[in-house]
Design a protein around this motif. Sequence first.
Motif, mmCIF file in Angstrom:
data_model
loop_
_atom_site.group_PDB
_atom_site.id
_atom_site.type_symbol
_atom_site.label_atom_id
_atom_site.label_comp_id
_atom_site.label_asym_id
_atom_site.label_seq_id
_atom_site.Cartn_x
_atom_site.Cartn_y
_atom_site.Cartn_z
ATOM 1 N N LYS A 268 32.816 -21.262 -2.076
ATOM 2 C CA LYS A 268 33.056 -21.451 -0.643
ATOM 3 C C LYS A 268 32.894 -22.910 -0.213
ATOM 4 N N GLY A 269 32.545 -23.767 -1.161
ATOM 5 C CA GLY A 269 32.379 -25.181 -0.845
ATOM 6 C C GLY A 269 31.063 -25.496 -0.157
ATOM 7 N N ILE A 270 30.094 -24.611 -0.302
ATOM 8 C CA ILE A 270 28.766 -24.827 0.276
ATOM 9 C C ILE A 270 27.805 -25.186 -0.848
ATOM 10 N N ARG A 271 27.144 -26.320 -0.715
ATOM 11 C CA ARG A 271 26.247 -26.799 -1.762
ATOM 12 C C ARG A 271 24.807 -26.397 -1.455
ATOM 13 N N VAL A 272 24.047 -26.091 -2.510
ATOM 14 C CA VAL A 272 22.646 -25.693 -2.375
ATOM 15 C C VAL A 272 21.825 -26.491 -3.383
ATOM 16 N N ASN A 273 20.837 -27.219 -2.887
ATOM 17 C CA ASN A 273 20.021 -28.075 -3.737
ATOM 18 C C ASN A 273 18.562 -28.037 -3.282
ATOM 19 N N ASN B 134 12.141 -26.071 4.764
ATOM 20 C CA ASN B 134 11.038 -26.969 4.430
ATOM 21 C C ASN B 134 9.667 -26.405 4.787
ATOM 22 N N ALA B 135 9.588 -25.405 5.656
ATOM 23 C CA ALA B 135 8.292 -24.865 6.079
ATOM 24 C C ALA B 135 7.505 -24.352 4.877
ATOM 25 N N ALA B 136 6.203 -24.648 4.850
ATOM 26 C CA ALA B 136 5.399 -24.253 3.692
ATOM 27 C C ALA B 136 3.934 -24.125 4.070
ATOM 28 N N TYR B 137 3.222 -23.372 3.233
ATOM 29 C CA TYR B 137 1.777 -23.195 3.382
ATOM 30 C C TYR B 137 1.140 -23.227 2.006
ATOM 31 N N GLN B 138 0.026 -23.934 1.882
ATOM 32 C CA GLN B 138 -0.733 -23.940 0.641
ATOM 33 C C GLN B 138 -2.220 -24.007 0.965
ATOM 34 N N VAL C 137 16.416 -27.124 0.012
ATOM 35 C CA VAL C 137 15.092 -26.503 -0.028
ATOM 36 C C VAL C 137 14.057 -27.534 -0.455
ATOM 37 N N THR C 138 12.904 -27.530 0.198
ATOM 38 C CA THR C 138 11.796 -28.362 -0.260
ATOM 39 C C THR C 138 10.976 -27.565 -1.262
ATOM 40 N N PHE D 58 15.949 -19.573 -6.645
ATOM 41 C CA PHE D 58 16.756 -19.276 -5.462
ATOM 42 C C PHE D 58 17.891 -20.295 -5.314
ATOM 43 N N VAL D 59 17.560 -21.558 -5.445
ATOM 44 C CA VAL D 59 18.547 -22.628 -5.300
ATOM 45 C C VAL D 59 19.648 -22.506 -6.349
ATOM 46 N N LYS D 60 19.276 -22.292 -7.583
ATOM 47 C CA LYS D 60 20.272 -22.212 -8.652
ATOM 48 C C LYS D 60 21.162 -20.976 -8.495
ATOM 49 N N ALA D 61 20.561 -19.838 -8.122
ATOM 50 C CA ALA D 61 21.346 -18.623 -7.943
ATOM 51 C C ALA D 61 22.272 -18.723 -6.734
ATOM 52 N N LEU D 62 21.755 -19.243 -5.623
ATOM 53 C CA LEU D 62 22.574 -19.329 -4.419
ATOM 54 C C LEU D 62 23.677 -20.380 -4.571
#
Length: 294
Positions: free
Chosen positions: A221-226, A136-140, A184-185, A210-214
């Motif tokens: 492996k049963g690990i979800r990425v969103n 979630n860390a971000a800079y703008q 991921v935020t 990144f989210v879609k590829a990972l």
Amino acid sequence: MANEQTDPTTKHHDEGFPGQEQDQPATTGPMTPQPDHGEDSYVGHGLLEGRRALITGGDSGIGRAVAIAFAREGADVAIAHMPEEEQDAASTVSLVEAAGRRAVAFAGDVRDEAFATSIVEDTVAQLGGLDVVVLNAAYQKDRESLASLPTEEFDRVFRTNLYGLIWSARAAVPHLEAGASIIVTSSVQAFNPSPGLIDYAMTKAAQVAFVKALAGELGEKGIRVNAVAPGPVWTPLIPGTGWDEERLATFGQDAPLGRAGQPAELAGAYVYLASEAATYVSGAVLPVTGGKPL
């Protein structure tokens, strides 16, 4: 007794915001009005009982709201934050502990590969494992033009929003077991970029890839990425962006719901994605935008 149905256009602060500016990393204390992280409103239902979570940028804003919600749903929580955000981090730790859960905080900068990696190892050591990773860390920062964009500034954006994310995720994957979740935020900026946030928007679009590829790599492996894609949300990042009084007075007003969101309104999306309710959800981008389309 049924839950009261509320009008989402007026449930939270529904006007613009007064002029204010902070240096980054910005903090919660000077903000007017204060953000709502769900301190007084979020009620848990045991949806994450026994989970161990790491949240980068967990000291304030969306990260704090997620930490509160996760703790009240039964999770132990580790947060990573900048050293300048020590006071905000201490407040988040207190809120997690008040929910009866373990809380640990790590001070450093995710632009530093050693720190972005060590927070994973330290979370596993202190919480006994790792089940949910919220990147979630971000800079703008507001940009006048591409022509005047300093290299050191877009380097800071890329290293915070992308390099740190990759380093922490890479370190986390070997510790994750089937049923674990990475969230991921991202941002509505990934899909509808503002010219003044060109470098930030680029990183948010890259996070979607990144989210879609990972998700494709880790699915077996049963690990979800969103990802969650927030719209305009009132967090310390906003007074730290460098917008003038006129811009803050209209912040969030162009959303179909007519206002900016509050961090508390994002927490449920992260809880859902981390919970057993979302066991068939991976590679998704969940918009929480006040009606702004992706």
